[in-house]
Scaffold this motif. Structure first.
Motif, PDB file in Angstrom:
ATOM      1  N   ARG A   1      -1.023  11.000  -2.302  1.00 30.77           N
ATOM      2  CA  ARG A   1       0.441   9.934  -2.422  1.00 30.77           C
ATOM      3  C   ARG A   1       0.092   9.073  -2.499  1.00 30.77           C
ATOM      4  O   ARG A   1       1.085   8.446  -3.478  1.00 30.77           O
ATOM      5  CB  ARG A   1       0.584  10.282  -0.840  1.00 30.77           C
ATOM      6  N   ARG A   2      -0.992   8.210  -3.018  1.00 33.39           N
ATOM      7  CA  ARG A   2      -0.875   7.906  -4.166  1.00 33.39           C
ATOM      8  C   ARG A   2      -2.377   7.524  -4.880  1.00 33.39           C
ATOM      9  O   ARG A   2      -3.036   8.238  -4.197  1.00 33.39           O
ATOM     10  CB  ARG A   2      -1.086   6.140  -3.329  1.00 33.39           C
TER      11      ARG A   2
ATOM     12  N   PRO B   1      -3.945   9.730   2.131  1.00 37.20           N
ATOM     13  CA  PRO B   1      -3.200   8.599   1.998  1.00 37.20           C
ATOM     14  C   PRO B   1      -3.348   7.825   0.458  1.00 37.20           C
ATOM     15  O   PRO B   1      -3.071   7.623  -0.562  1.00 37.20           O
ATOM     16  CB  PRO B   1      -3.882   7.736   2.649  1.00 37.20           C
TER      17      PRO B   1
ATOM     18  N   GLN C   1       6.395   0.691  -8.713  1.00 37.27           N
ATOM     19  CA  GLN C   1       5.131   1.284  -7.433  1.00 37.27           C
ATOM     20  C   GLN C   1       3.591   1.006  -8.321  1.00 37.27           C
ATOM     21  O   GLN C   1       3.020   2.004  -7.234  1.00 37.27           O
ATOM     22  CB  GLN C   1       6.074   2.650  -7.701  1.00 37.27           C
TER      23      GLN C   1
ATOM     24  N   VAL D   1      -4.105  -0.834   6.217  1.00 36.69           N
ATOM     25  CA  VAL D   1      -2.390  -0.451   6.060  1.00 36.69           C
ATOM     26  C   VAL D   1      -1.950   1.575   5.954  1.00 36.69           C
ATOM     27  O   VAL D   1      -0.205   1.579   6.308  1.00 36.69           O
ATOM     28  CB  VAL D   1      -2.169  -0.736   3.891  1.00 36.69           C
ATOM     29  N   TYR D   2      -2.893   2.470   4.948  1.00 34.72           N
ATOM     30  CA  TYR D   2      -2.716   3.735   5.581  1.00 34.72           C
ATOM     31  C   TYR D   2      -3.069   4.286   6.830  1.00 34.72           C
ATOM     32  O   TYR D   2      -2.763   5.631   6.696  1.00 34.72           O
ATOM     33  CB  TYR D   2      -2.996   4.637   3.685  1.00 34.72           C
TER      34      TYR D   2
ATOM     35  N   GLU E   1       2.056   0.387   0.988  1.00 35.53           N
ATOM     36  CA  GLU E   1       3.460   1.371   1.403  1.00 35.53           C
ATOM     37  C   GLU E   1       4.248   2.408   0.650  1.00 35.53           C
ATOM     38  O   GLU E   1       3.866   3.450   0.364  1.00 35.53           O
ATOM     39  CB  GLU E   1       4.201   1.673   2.179  1.00 35.53           C
ATOM     40  N   ASP E   2       4.710   1.565  -0.400  1.00 42.83           N
ATOM     41  CA  ASP E   2       5.733   2.670  -1.190  1.00 42.83           C
ATOM     42  C   ASP E   2       4.800   2.474  -2.807  1.00 42.83           C
ATOM     43  O   ASP E   2       5.072   3.172  -3.684  1.00 42.83           O
ATOM     44  CB  ASP E   2       6.362   1.503  -1.610  1.00 42.83           C
TER      45      ASP E   2
ATOM     46  N   THR F   1       2.521  -5.575   2.955  1.00 43.80           N
ATOM     47  CA  THR F   1       2.532  -3.680   3.949  1.00 43.80           C
ATOM     48  C   THR F   1       2.944  -3.104   3.242  1.00 43.80           C
ATOM     49  O   THR F   1       2.656  -2.346   2.417  1.00 43.80           O
ATOM     50  CB  THR F   1       2.699  -3.642   4.827  1.00 43.80           C
ATOM     51  N   ARG F   2       4.250  -3.829   2.832  1.00 47.47           N
ATOM     52  CA  ARG F   2       5.570  -2.928   2.601  1.00 47.47           C
ATOM     53  C   ARG F   2       4.998  -2.125   0.976  1.00 47.47           C
ATOM     54  O   ARG F   2       5.416  -1.212   0.310  1.00 47.47           O
ATOM     55  CB  ARG F   2       7.361  -3.328   2.541  1.00 47.47           C
TER      56      ARG F   2
END
Length: 453
Positions: free
Chosen positions: A245-246, A203, A269, A189-190, A288-289, A284-285
């Motif tokens: 980021r996550r 990521p 989130q 994904v990332y 990503e969020d 995936t969305r």
């Protein structure tokens, strides 16, 4: 957070230990309820069977390769509580400074009274460090705790777990193979998970709760991650958000969710990663969020507490102060007056200067002990059903006497060791936790801190 260095005495009359209370319930001498009458039996009755044993985790599925305890000799199985108590005291006196006995807050009173130190898992691991000359560390807790003590102790010190069947169902919910597979799917994904963006962040940063296996701690150490406790989870998440980021948080979804929510991270989130579904069951969305990806794990002790129990406590005890552990579900934490680690709960009660009624949402052995130690207060467990931690309850005075008398005879029984290839990165993850201090996080998280209650 030092461990509590105290000599605990038996509860006063009118405040029985959890073990004695369960015996009274099963015999009909008490009208209280227990979640399983098998709790009145000795733990060695269950050692040969797969499962966590009777108690809060009895419904959880145990891994097929979980450690099993061999048969305890009859001289320990048949001994009375008084005889075992005397044998433990005699062995400790003979061994002197050669041994240190650590007792987790959730241990039964009949075991914890013999502990040199009482605390949570990390406090006790640190307590072991204060005795570098001890030949053996007897950890009256569960398997991952003994592993952590082995990681932090000297190589020549023997860390002993009195009953090998004392595991942890929450820790077992994050299997290393599943975590490795999750990491591979996140890479799909990332992209490159080691690639640094324009803000200097990767990521995703893996964060594991202390309540996890050494293998998981090693995974985190290898991938730039960190360990947290229930006391410092917020500080650790701040550290992680400054670098990634996550966050991938495991194994306890509730500690992760409650901590991130208090920091201002929106619930949408924080997707839940189910290791039995492709990409954790998210699209995936969503991934990503995501800001915090929560592993589908939980503590069966703290999952028993409910909003309905809090409402009943407030109805029956006007003015009650409700304190719960952050491993409880989010709605329970939101309904309580406050949430905090076992040490936070203990300190909050000790700091109360006026007689207060406390309803506590954590393991019943700790609650009973707090009630005995603070008779000026009214202290009770939110869950009216007596249901101790299944795996903590596997440690019995018979096992403690067996390992201590083994040391007297020159025999190390039930030693816990972590292999070098796992130990090295696991120590890195623990060292990062020790070095992490509260500091300015990323702007969006800093805003969440300012807005959090």
């Amino acid at each position: 957070m030092p461990a509590v260095n105290i000599a605990l005495t038996p509860p006063p009359a009118g405040q029985p230990s959890v073990d004695h209370l369960i015996q009274a319930i099963v015999s009909g001498e008490s009208l209280d309820q227990t979640c399983n009458t098998d709790l009145a039996a000795a733990p060695w009755d269950f050692d040969a069977r797969p499962g966590y044993g009777p108690g809060s985790s009895m419904g959880d599925v145990i891994p097929t390769d979980a450690p099993r305890q061999g048969e305890l000799p009859a001289s320990y199985r048949d001994a009375s509580e008084e005889e075992l108590d005397e044998r433990i005291r005699a062995a400790k006196e003979t061994l002197g400074d050669r041994v240190v006995v650590l007792g987790h807050f959730y241990q039964r009173q009949e075991v914890v009274r013999h502990a040199d130190y009482v605390g949570d898992s990390f406090q006790l691991a640190n307590a072991a460090l204060e005795h570098p000359d001890a030949e053996a560390i007897v950890f009256c807790g569960v398997h991952f705790m003994a592993e952590t003590a082995d990681l932090l102790s000297r190589p020549d010190q023997a860390v002993i777990l009195p009953n090998l069947a004392a595991g942890c169902s929450m820790a077992d919910m994050a299997d290393i193979d599943q975590v490795e597979e999750c990491w591979e799917q996140l890479e799909e994904v990332y992209g490159d998970l080691e690639a640094v963006d324009a803000t200097g962040r990767v990521p995703v940063i893996p964060v594991t709760y202390m309540n996890s296996s050494a293998a998981i701690k090693g995974f985190v150490g290898r991938h730039g991650g960190i360990v947290c406790t229930s006391s410092n989870a917020r500080t650790v998440l701040e550290w992680a958000f400054a670098r990634g980021r996550r966050v991938l948080f495991f194994p306890d979804q509730h500690l992760g969710r409650n901590t991130a929510k208090a920091m201002g991270v929106p619930l949408e989130q924080m997707p839940l990663w189910n290791p039995r579904r492709p990409f954790g069951g998210s699209d995936t969305r969503t991934l990503e969020d995501a800001r915090v990806i929560l592993w589908h794990g939980f503590c069966s002790v703290h999952r028993r507490f409910s909003v309905e129990q809090i409402a009943a406590a407030r109805r029956d005890h006007p003015g009650v102060r409700v304190i719960v552990h952050p491993e409880c579900p989010m709605d329970v934490v939101d309904a309580a007056d406050e949430a905090g680690s076992t040490d936070h709960i203990r300190r909050a009660i000790a700091a109360a200067t006026e007689p207060t009624t406390f309803a506590i949402g954590t393991e019943v052995n700790l609650v009973q002990r707090l009630a005995a130690d603070h008779p000026q207060h009214t202290i009770f467990c939110l869950d009216p059903v007596v249901c101790p931690c299944s795996t903590m309850y596997r440690i019995h005075p018979g096992y403690l006497a067996w390992v201590l008398e083994g040391l007297v005879a020159g025999e190390v029984r039930n030693r816990i060791t972590v292999a070098g290839e796992v130990a090295e990165p696991a120590r890195v993850a623990l060292e990062r936790m020790l070095a992490a201090k509260p500091a300015a996080a990323s702007p969006e998280v800093a805003a969440g801190w300012e807005n959090a209650s």
